[in-house]
Design an enzyme around this catalytic site. Structure first.
Site, PDB file in Angstrom:
ATOM      1  N   ASP A  92       3.975   7.217  -3.731  1.00  0.00           N
ATOM      2  CA  ASP A  92       3.303   6.420  -2.697  1.00  0.00           C
ATOM      3  C   ASP A  92       1.898   6.040  -3.165  1.00  0.00           C
ATOM      4  O   ASP A  92       0.899   6.427  -2.567  1.00  0.00           O
ATOM      5  CB  ASP A  92       3.274   7.238  -1.397  1.00  0.00           C
ATOM      6  N   LYS A  94       0.408   3.110  -3.346  1.00  0.00           N
ATOM      7  CA  LYS A  94      -0.278   2.028  -2.606  1.00  0.00           C
ATOM      8  C   LYS A  94      -1.218   1.239  -3.508  1.00  0.00           C
ATOM      9  O   LYS A  94      -2.423   1.148  -3.267  1.00  0.00           O
ATOM     10  CB  LYS A  94      -1.026   2.576  -1.394  1.00  0.00           C
ATOM     11  N   ASP A  97      -4.883  -3.621  -6.339  1.00  0.00           N
ATOM     12  CA  ASP A  97      -5.959  -4.187  -7.157  1.00  0.00           C
ATOM     13  C   ASP A  97      -5.464  -5.431  -7.904  1.00  0.00           C
ATOM     14  O   ASP A  97      -4.327  -5.860  -7.710  1.00  0.00           O
ATOM     15  CB  ASP A  97      -6.475  -3.108  -8.121  1.00  0.00           C
ATOM     16  N   SER A 154       1.369   2.495  10.080  1.00  0.00           N
ATOM     17  CA  SER A 154       1.567   3.257  11.310  1.00  0.00           C
ATOM     18  C   SER A 154       0.245   3.682  11.947  1.00  0.00           C
ATOM     19  O   SER A 154       0.233   4.139  13.090  1.00  0.00           O
ATOM     20  CB  SER A 154       2.383   4.520  10.991  1.00  0.00           C
ATOM     21  N   GLN A 213      -3.050   8.740  12.838  1.00  0.00           N
ATOM     22  CA  GLN A 213      -1.605   8.556  12.626  1.00  0.00           C
ATOM     23  C   GLN A 213      -0.913   8.433  13.984  1.00  0.00           C
ATOM     24  O   GLN A 213      -1.302   9.109  14.936  1.00  0.00           O
ATOM     25  CB  GLN A 213      -1.032   9.755  11.842  1.00  0.00           C
ATOM     26  N   TYR A 215       2.967   8.393  15.911  1.00  0.00           N
ATOM     27  CA  TYR A 215       4.367   8.748  15.685  1.00  0.00           C
ATOM     28  C   TYR A 215       5.311   8.154  16.725  1.00  0.00           C
ATOM     29  O   TYR A 215       4.946   7.986  17.894  1.00  0.00           O
ATOM     30  CB  TYR A 215       4.534  10.271  15.749  1.00  0.00           C
ATOM     31  N   GLY A 233       7.064  13.412   7.148  1.00  0.00           N
ATOM     32  CA  GLY A 233       6.206  14.333   6.403  1.00  0.00           C
ATOM     33  C   GLY A 233       5.979  15.642   7.125  1.00  0.00           C
ATOM     34  O   GLY A 233       6.828  16.540   7.116  1.00  0.00           O
ATOM     35  N   ARG A 234       4.819  15.737   7.792  1.00  0.00           N
ATOM     36  CA  ARG A 234       4.405  17.019   8.354  1.00  0.00           C
ATOM     37  C   ARG A 234       5.348  17.569   9.417  1.00  0.00           C
ATOM     38  O   ARG A 234       5.369  18.784   9.641  1.00  0.00           O
ATOM     39  CB  ARG A 234       2.969  16.894   8.900  1.00  0.00           C
TER      40      ARG A 234
HETATM   41  O1  6AU Z   1       4.721  12.210   8.588  1.00  0.00           O
HETATM   42  P1  6AU Z   1       3.282  12.358   8.161  1.00  0.00           P
HETATM   43  O2  6AU Z   1       2.326  11.794   9.168  1.00  0.00           O
HETATM   44  O3  6AU Z   1       2.931  13.737   7.758  1.00  0.00           O
HETATM   45  O4  6AU Z   1       3.134  11.519   6.802  1.00  0.00           O
HETATM   46  C1  6AU Z   1       3.406  10.172   6.707  1.00  0.00           C
HETATM   47  C2  6AU Z   1       3.370   9.727   5.271  1.00  0.00           C
HETATM   48  C3  6AU Z   1       2.035   9.893   4.563  1.00  0.00           C
HETATM   49  C4  6AU Z   1       1.421   8.521   4.545  1.00  0.00           C
HETATM   50  O5  6AU Z   1       0.680   8.305   3.367  1.00  0.00           O
HETATM   51  C5  6AU Z   1       2.647   7.605   4.594  1.00  0.00           C
HETATM   52  O6  6AU Z   1       3.696   8.333   5.188  1.00  0.00           O
HETATM   53  N1  6AU Z   1       2.461   6.354   5.347  1.00  0.00           N
HETATM   54  C6  6AU Z   1       2.723   5.107   4.773  1.00  0.00           C
HETATM   55  C7  6AU Z   1       3.393   4.936   3.515  1.00  0.00           C
HETATM   56  C8  6AU Z   1       4.628   5.574   3.244  1.00  0.00           C
HETATM   57  O7  6AU Z   1       3.055   4.142   2.728  1.00  0.00           O
HETATM   58  C9  6AU Z   1       2.430   3.949   5.454  1.00  0.00           C
HETATM   59  C10 6AU Z   1       2.020   4.016   6.784  1.00  0.00           C
HETATM   60  O8  6AU Z   1       1.855   3.003   7.451  1.00  0.00           O
HETATM   61  N2  6AU Z   1       1.854   5.241   7.357  1.00  0.00           N
HETATM   62  C11 6AU Z   1       2.073   6.407   6.677  1.00  0.00           C
HETATM   63  O9  6AU Z   1       1.931   7.487   7.280  1.00  0.00           O
HETATM   64  O10 6AU Z   1       2.273  10.333   3.236  1.00  0.00           O
END
Ligand code: 6AU
Length: 263
Positions: A92, A94, A97, A154, A213, A215, A233-234
């Site tokens: 990931d 991202k 540049d 997100s 963040q 959800y 993720g978490r």
């Molecule tokens: O479920 P979480 O919140 O623990 O983790 C979400 C994971 C993190 C973020 O870097 C990634 O998803 N992410 C991304 C990605 C995948 O590019 C984009 C986004 O809009 N939101 C997001 O959380 O590793």
């Protein structure tokens, strides 16, 4: 640099199948649309976890720049595990540049991402040249490489949530449709099903964290937002029993997908 990696991987059967097709096959064979996002700082720990949850996931997403024990040997181990259990490896990164810089970031330095990551994430903010440059960097690599364009984020107040921006991302996806296999998104962006929609920001119990963040549940993501792949993720890594929680998200995600398919 590259040849050593190539030799280890090339005989394995999944290595030459195009990435789009692999998603399809994995989803049907393993009955999973779950991408585990292992935001852990130890690659050793990720390696152990990936052996335990390998059967439950279609993809493993990592951030190599948060690892305090990164080495090419260890990442090769993770790569081998991904082949054994048949899941894809997403870095990931991202990228965001100019073309020349992202080529260097993709292929050089400590991480040499292009040598091991099946997929990477890319912002199209700098313009489509970023995708062209990344695609060009992997032309000499003997196994399939692809990327996911970040169309919508997100996080609260994301500046990507702008219609013109998203339109630009879709246009770029269509133009580079060999290398770009889909999106990181929060909604269904195209009716062309060849583009895979991967949705982060998934949790069954929380609605967000303290740092912006946001959800939704697996059902809301798949049914309401058109997700093909759930990036979790978490919700899993912070749970008391990661393996059991991973199975729960796999089952929930696949059940919702099957219900919708049968409607
Ligand atoms: O479920 P979480 O919140 O623990 O983790 C979400 C994971 C993190 C973020 O870097 C990634 O998803 N992410 C991304 C990605 C995948 O590019 C984009 C986004 O809009 N939101 C997001 O959380 O590793």
């Amino acid at each position: 640099e590259l040849p050593a990696l190539k030799n280890g991987i090339i005989e394995m059967k999944s290595s030459s199948i195009p990435i789009r097709q692999r998603f399809q096959t994995i989803r049907e064979e393993k009955k999973t649309n779950l991408c585990l996002c292992a935001d852990l700082t130890s690659l050793d720990e990720i390696i152990e976890l990936s052996k335990q949850v390998g059967p439950n996931i279609c993809m493993l997403k990592i951030h190599c720049d948060i690892l305090n024990d990164f080495s090419m040997e260890k990442i090769q181990q993770l790569k081998n595990i991904s082949r054994t259990f048949n899941f894809l490896l997403l870095e990931d990164r991202k990228f965001a540049d100019i073309g020349n810089t992202v080529q260097l970031q993709y292929t050089k330095g400590l991480f040499q991402i292009a040598t091991w990551a099946d997929l990477v994430t890319v912002h199209v903010l700098p313009g489509e040249g970023i995708v062209q440059a990344l695609e060009q960097s992997v032309q000499s690599i003997d196994e399939p490489r692809g990327c996911l364009l970040i169309a919508q984020m997100s996080s609260k107040g994301a500046l990507t949530n702008n219609e013109d921006y998203v339109k630009g991302v879709i246009k770029c996806t269509e133009k580079y449709s060999d290398y770009v296999i889909g999106f990181i998104s929060q909604s269904r962006l195209t009716t062309d099903n060849k583009f895979i929609h991967c949705t982060p920001g998934i949790h069954l119990n929380n609605t967000g964290d303290q740092l912006g963040q946001q959800y939704v549940t697996p059902r809301q993501a798949i049914d309401g937002r058109g997700a093909d792949i759930l990036i979790v993720g978490r919700a899993i890594t912070d749970s008391i029993n990661r393996i059991k929680t991973c199975e729960e998200y796999q089952q929930e995600g696949y059940n919702v997908y099957e219900q919708l398919r049968n409607i």
